[in-house]
Design a protein around this motif. Structure first.
Motif, PDB file in Angstrom:
ATOM      1  N   GLY A 289      17.086 -50.209   5.522  1.00 22.12           N
ATOM      2  CA  GLY A 289      18.274 -49.419   5.256  1.00 22.12           C
ATOM      3  C   GLY A 289      18.773 -49.467   3.825  1.00 22.12           C
ATOM      4  O   GLY A 289      19.762 -48.817   3.499  1.00 22.12           O
ATOM      5  N   ILE A 290      18.121 -50.224   2.964  1.00 25.02           N
ATOM      6  CA  ILE A 290      18.553 -50.366   1.572  1.00 25.02           C
ATOM      7  C   ILE A 290      17.487 -49.777   0.649  1.00 25.02           C
ATOM      8  O   ILE A 290      16.289 -50.040   0.811  1.00 25.02           O
ATOM      9  CB  ILE A 290      18.777 -51.849   1.219  1.00 25.02           C
ATOM     10  N   THR A 291      17.920 -48.967  -0.324  1.00 22.19           N
ATOM     11  CA  THR A 291      16.976 -48.421  -1.296  1.00 22.19           C
ATOM     12  C   THR A 291      16.416 -49.552  -2.141  1.00 22.19           C
ATOM     13  O   THR A 291      17.155 -50.262  -2.823  1.00 22.19           O
ATOM     14  CB  THR A 291      17.651 -47.380  -2.196  1.00 22.19           C
ATOM     15  N   ALA A 292      15.096 -49.724  -2.057  1.00 23.41           N
ATOM     16  CA  ALA A 292      14.463 -50.877  -2.681  1.00 23.41           C
ATOM     17  C   ALA A 292      13.527 -50.498  -3.825  1.00 23.41           C
ATOM     18  O   ALA A 292      13.017 -51.375  -4.522  1.00 23.41           O
ATOM     19  CB  ALA A 292      13.677 -51.666  -1.634  1.00 23.41           C
ATOM     20  N   GLY A 293      13.284 -49.203  -4.018  1.00 24.29           N
ATOM     21  CA  GLY A 293      12.371 -48.810  -5.082  1.00 24.29           C
ATOM     22  C   GLY A 293      12.074 -47.333  -5.019  1.00 24.29           C
ATOM     23  O   GLY A 293      12.771 -46.557  -4.349  1.00 24.29           O
ATOM     24  N   SER A 294      11.022 -46.933  -5.713  1.00 29.08           N
ATOM     25  CA  SER A 294      10.664 -45.519  -5.769  1.00 29.08           C
ATOM     26  C   SER A 294       9.158 -45.357  -5.909  1.00 29.08           C
ATOM     27  O   SER A 294       8.459 -46.233  -6.421  1.00 29.08           O
ATOM     28  CB  SER A 294      11.363 -44.827  -6.945  1.00 29.08           C
ATOM     29  N   LEU A 295       8.680 -44.228  -5.433  1.00 32.93           N
ATOM     30  CA  LEU A 295       7.291 -43.822  -5.607  1.00 32.93           C
ATOM     31  C   LEU A 295       7.291 -42.412  -6.168  1.00 32.93           C
ATOM     32  O   LEU A 295       7.938 -41.513  -5.607  1.00 32.93           O
ATOM     33  CB  LEU A 295       6.547 -43.846  -4.270  1.00 32.93           C
ATOM     34  N   SER A 296       6.598 -42.206  -7.260  1.00 32.91           N
ATOM     35  CA  SER A 296       6.479 -40.867  -7.823  1.00 32.91           C
ATOM     36  C   SER A 296       5.014 -40.596  -8.141  1.00 32.91           C
ATOM     37  O   SER A 296       4.259 -41.510  -8.466  1.00 32.91           O
ATOM     38  CB  SER A 296       7.332 -40.732  -9.095  1.00 32.91           C
ATOM     39  N   TRP A 297       4.629 -39.346  -8.036  1.00 36.32           N
ATOM     40  CA  TRP A 297       3.271 -38.969  -8.396  1.00 36.32           C
ATOM     41  C   TRP A 297       3.239 -37.535  -8.908  1.00 36.32           C
ATOM     42  O   TRP A 297       4.105 -36.719  -8.573  1.00 36.32           O
ATOM     43  CB  TRP A 297       2.294 -39.147  -7.231  1.00 36.32           C
TER      44      TRP A 297
END
Length: 241
Positions: A35-43
């Motif tokens: 439930g907590i934003t822990a990071g990101s993925l981008s491509w």
């Protein structure tokens, strides 16, 4: 990272490939853990059946999660997509920090067989290491991610079976048949550890189920809007921004 990629001659090549391909795509996902934003993925990537592809991906932790464990993955990949949609990798470069180890590697495929061009820092061979010559027909992790997460025409969702090799470990990425849920399409998947992992890792967990949810995009294609998965740290989701 940029300087290292330039030294192996990939940064300029990937940028030129992406710029020269008309059908470029990009996506940004938030990584939500418990439930907590822990990071990101981008491509960002480009490529169509019958031609070459090029893709770059970045995964990193952020916020409170980064205070507990910093994880970073920055990679590029190139290859070719057959007319039937099958991906064949030709080159992969990775700069990774798992929180336990930092590594940089370059791998190339010749006639479908991967070869490790460089791996830093050097490490001693392990009894469970995988012989790259046994991994013909595999693709790198970034190519597999790109194949699974990119936009597709309606009716082309899911149904993937990808054998992966990252230079040390072999694994499988499986996607089952699509299931319509209103305007969305959902498919069940599994990430499976196969070989090259330590005995402790294999004893800990080998199968990681996940679900992939597609929704119609503005261009009429179906796009992945959420990936819900089991991780070693609990339930997690990738939510498209």
């Amino acid at each position: 990272m940029a300087n290292w990629l330039k030294r192996v001659g990939l940064a300029a090549g990937i940028s030129a490939a992406l710029a020269g391909m008309v059908r470029a795509e990009e996506a940004q996902f938030d990584l939500v853990l418990r439930g907590i934003t822990a990071g990101s993925l981008s491509w960002s990537g480009a490529g169509d059946p019958g031609g070459d592809y090029a893709v770059r991906g970045v995964l990193k932790t952020s916020g409170f999660a980064a205070l507990l464990k910093k994880v970073r993955y920055d990679a590029t990949a190139k290859g070719r997509i057959a007319a039937d949609g099958t991906y064949s990798a030709t080159r992969y470069a990775e700069d990774a920090d798992t929180g336990k180890r930092q590594s940089q590697s370059v791998m190339i495929w010749e006639q479908g067989v991967p070869r490790i061009e460089s791996y830093k820092p050097e490490r001693k061979a392990k009894p469970w290491d995988v012989d790259p010559t046994s991994q013909k027909g595999t693709v790198d992790p970034l190519t597999a991610m790109y194949a699974v997460l990119r936009d597709v025409a309606p009716g082309k969702e899911c149904n993937r079976d990808l054998a992966m090799f990252d230079g040390r470990r072999s694994s499988k990425l499986l996607l089952g048949a699509p299931k319509a849920e209103g305007s969305q399409v959902v498919c069940a998947g599994e990430y499976r550890r196969v070989a090259g992992f330590s005995p402790d890792d294999m004893a800990e967990k080998t199968s990681f189920p996940f679900t992939l949810t597609y929704a119609p995009g503005a261009d009429g294609k179906m796009r992945v809007v959420e990936v819900a998965m089991d991780t070693l740290y609990g339930k997690a989701r990738l939510v498209r921004e």
